[in-house]
Scaffold this motif. Structure first.
Motif, PDB file in Angstrom:
ATOM      1  N   ASP A 153      -8.815 106.444  81.582  1.00  0.00           N
ATOM      2  CA  ASP A 153      -9.431 105.382  82.377  1.00  0.00           C
ATOM      3  C   ASP A 153      -8.368 104.618  83.168  1.00  0.00           C
ATOM      4  O   ASP A 153      -7.262 104.375  82.680  1.00  0.00           O
ATOM      5  N   PHE A 182      -8.028 101.777  86.971  1.00  0.00           N
ATOM      6  CA  PHE A 182      -8.657 101.158  88.131  1.00  0.00           C
ATOM      7  C   PHE A 182      -7.577 100.712  89.097  1.00  0.00           C
ATOM      8  O   PHE A 182      -6.394 100.628  88.760  1.00  0.00           O
ATOM      9  N   MET A 198     -11.423 100.845  93.101  1.00  0.00           N
ATOM     10  CA  MET A 198     -11.796 102.120  92.496  1.00  0.00           C
ATOM     11  C   MET A 198     -11.683 102.002  90.985  1.00  0.00           C
ATOM     12  O   MET A 198     -10.703 101.463  90.468  1.00  0.00           O
ATOM     13  N   ILE A 249     -11.924 104.712  87.689  1.00  0.00           N
ATOM     14  CA  ILE A 249     -11.854 106.159  87.498  1.00  0.00           C
ATOM     15  C   ILE A 249     -11.826 106.503  86.022  1.00  0.00           C
ATOM     16  O   ILE A 249     -11.278 105.751  85.210  1.00  0.00           O
ATOM     17  N   ASP A 250     -12.441 107.625  85.682  1.00  0.00           N
ATOM     18  CA  ASP A 250     -12.471 108.132  84.309  1.00  0.00           C
ATOM     19  C   ASP A 250     -12.101 109.605  84.370  1.00  0.00           C
ATOM     20  O   ASP A 250     -12.904 110.445  84.799  1.00  0.00           O
ATOM     21  N   SER A 251     -10.880 109.928  83.950  1.00  0.00           N
ATOM     22  CA  SER A 251     -10.408 111.312  83.986  1.00  0.00           C
ATOM     23  C   SER A 251     -10.891 112.060  82.758  1.00  0.00           C
ATOM     24  O   SER A 251     -10.899 111.512  81.646  1.00  0.00           O
ATOM     25  N   ALA A 257      -5.192 110.891  86.043  1.00  0.00           N
ATOM     26  CA  ALA A 257      -5.507 109.573  86.593  1.00  0.00           C
ATOM     27  C   ALA A 257      -4.386 109.077  87.507  1.00  0.00           C
ATOM     28  O   ALA A 257      -4.661 108.482  88.556  1.00  0.00           O
ATOM     29  N   TYR A 291      -5.479 107.987  96.032  1.00  0.00           N
ATOM     30  CA  TYR A 291      -6.329 106.899  96.534  1.00  0.00           C
ATOM     31  C   TYR A 291      -5.515 105.905  97.346  1.00  0.00           C
ATOM     32  O   TYR A 291      -5.902 105.529  98.467  1.00  0.00           O
ATOM     33  N   ALA A 311     -15.665 108.727  89.308  1.00  0.00           N
ATOM     34  CA  ALA A 311     -15.143 107.489  89.892  1.00  0.00           C
ATOM     35  C   ALA A 311     -16.212 106.816  90.736  1.00  0.00           C
ATOM     36  O   ALA A 311     -17.167 107.451  91.190  1.00  0.00           O
ATOM     37  N   HIS A 358     -20.365 109.033  88.417  1.00  0.00           N
ATOM     38  CA  HIS A 358     -19.940 107.898  87.593  1.00  0.00           C
ATOM     39  C   HIS A 358     -21.129 106.973  87.317  1.00  0.00           C
ATOM     40  O   HIS A 358     -22.144 107.038  88.017  1.00  0.00           O
ATOM     41  N   THR A 395     -16.512 102.117  83.419  1.00  0.00           N
ATOM     42  CA  THR A 395     -16.614 103.488  82.942  1.00  0.00           C
ATOM     43  C   THR A 395     -17.646 103.567  81.827  1.00  0.00           C
ATOM     44  O   THR A 395     -18.083 102.553  81.271  1.00  0.00           O
TER      45      THR A 395
END
Length: 396
Positions: free
Chosen positions: A188, A190, A202, A204-206, A217, A224, A257, A276, A323
């Motif tokens: 996780d 951001f 943003m 994000i959860d990889s 991530a 990004y 994401a 997401h 997330t």
């Protein structure tokens, strides 16, 4: 030079060639010129559970203090100057703030209660100290070592280095984030940036856990930032991140994401959902479901440029990006934390007058308690407050 600024100028001059490890001692020495008998600085640990004293030559020894249930903790949590009396002397607790980001607190011991003039000097003194903590943190491990109450995993070390400051505030926006488990987070993360009238975010959860998820991530966040700084539009930003992940990792590695952009002058919010959880909007204390936004495939697995969705925020709205580790957290009897409980928790914090950083801190603590201190998955959240007029409440 006036008496208000002279001690500050002296501290600023001393700080130019100061070793970061000497900060506590240097601050204590210059505090005495303001009539402060003792100055002790405390920094919040990574979980924001404990305040840890910064040691230094000539600085009185102190024990760590819990944020819950102490005057020091209340000063930190509520962003308030609090006064106590001990051994016939006055003790002030003052939050250390970088903008609206809470770093910790300062304990100032005086012989008598300060008058208005001294109060003004002390506020300026504490503001300068907070800036010195932030500046010196870039050159040393002293503060990072102090703030960790146990060893970070390598994945967590990478993620914390990748994160922007947990809180940012300006006249039209406050952005604050939270991340758990603080010492072992993996996939996780951001990011955010405020550029003129635009706020970009943003979450994000990889896929996966540990170091492989942290590496994915890191690559995604870097892609990004690269696309955002090249001033690309949201669909192009998503496409660049997708291409980067697909080009560097196998097909079994991807990330979900939400990528969002808010026009701070109009309230126009656009976002892309890459597999997401949907954003959540709070209007007052009521959750508002945004327009249905068909999710695109996760980043690294997309089959075309995604389409951005759009809604108009109203002044005072809060935007929540998070997330699934938040809403899919399970109690010991298997009940999900859920979107409704998330909205209710934030709403109750608003009703209680909690600043956004404190709401997020308390949410992460609540999430751990809900799972009996056994997180099943990484959990992260970003809360954006738009044009609320509350920003000044976070200032000393």
């Amino acid at each position: 030079m006036s008496s208000v600024t002279d001690p500050l100028s002296s501290l600023l001059r001393a700080a130019h060639l100061m070793a970061p490890a000497a900060l506590a001692a240097t601050v204590a020495t210059h505090g005495r010129a303001l009539g402060i008998a003792e100055t002790v600085l405390y920094l919040a640990d990574y979980e924001q559970v404990t305040l840890l004293p910064l040691p230094g030559e000539g600085v009185p020894e102190r024990q760590e203090l819990l944020i819950e249930g102490t005057l020091a903790g209340r000063s930190f949590a509520r962003v308030e100057v609090l006064t106590g009396v001990a051994d016939g002397r006055v003790r002030l607790w003052m939050p250390l703030l970088n903008g609206v980001q809470r770093l910790g607190v300062a304990e100032l011991t005086l012989r008598t209660a300060p008058d208005d003039d001294l109060q003004a000097r002390l506020r300026a003194f504490i503001s300068l100290i907070a800036e010195l903590v932030v500046v010196n943190d870039a050159y040393t491990d002293v503060f990072a070592r102090l703030r960790r109450r146990k060893t970070l995993s390598l994945a967590a070390e990478m993620q914390w280095e990748l994160l922007p400051p947990l809180t940012f505030g300006a006249d039209r926006v406050v952005i604050t984030g939270g991340l758990e488990p603080a010492y072992d987070v993996g996939g996780d993360s951001f990011d955010y940036a405020v550029n003129g009238d635009l706020a970009d975010l943003m979450v994000i959860d990889s896929v996966g856990h540990g170091l492989p998820a942290a590496i994915l991530a890191s690559v995604a966040i870097s892609a990004y930032r690269h696309a955002r700084r090249n001033m690309l539009d949201l669909p192009d930003i998503a496409a660049e991140i997708d291409a980067t992940i697909a080009g560097q990792f196998t097909g079994s590695q991807f990330a979900t994401a939400v990528i969002a952009r808010l026009d701070l002058s109009t309230g126009r919010l656009r976002w892309i959902n890459a597999g997401h959880p949907e954003p959540l909007i709070l209007r007052g204390t009521s959750p508002i479901a945004p327009p249905r936004c068909p999710p695109s495939r996760p980043l690294g697995l997309q089959d075309g440029k995604p389409v951005a969705c759009e809604v108009r925020l109203e002044p005072g709205d809060r935007l929540l990006l998070y997330t699934d580790g938040i809403t899919e957290a399970r109690s010991p009897d298997g009940e999900f934390f859920g979107e409704r409980r998330l909205a209710d928790f934030i709403s109750s914090g608003l009703a209680a007058g909690d600043p956004a950083p404190e709401m997020v801190r308390r949410l992460m603590r609540r999430l751990l308690t809900y799972q009996a201190d056994q997180l099943q998955d990484d959990a992260s959240i970003v809360v954006l407050e738009w044009a609320t007029g509350r920003e000044q409440r976070l200032q000393l």
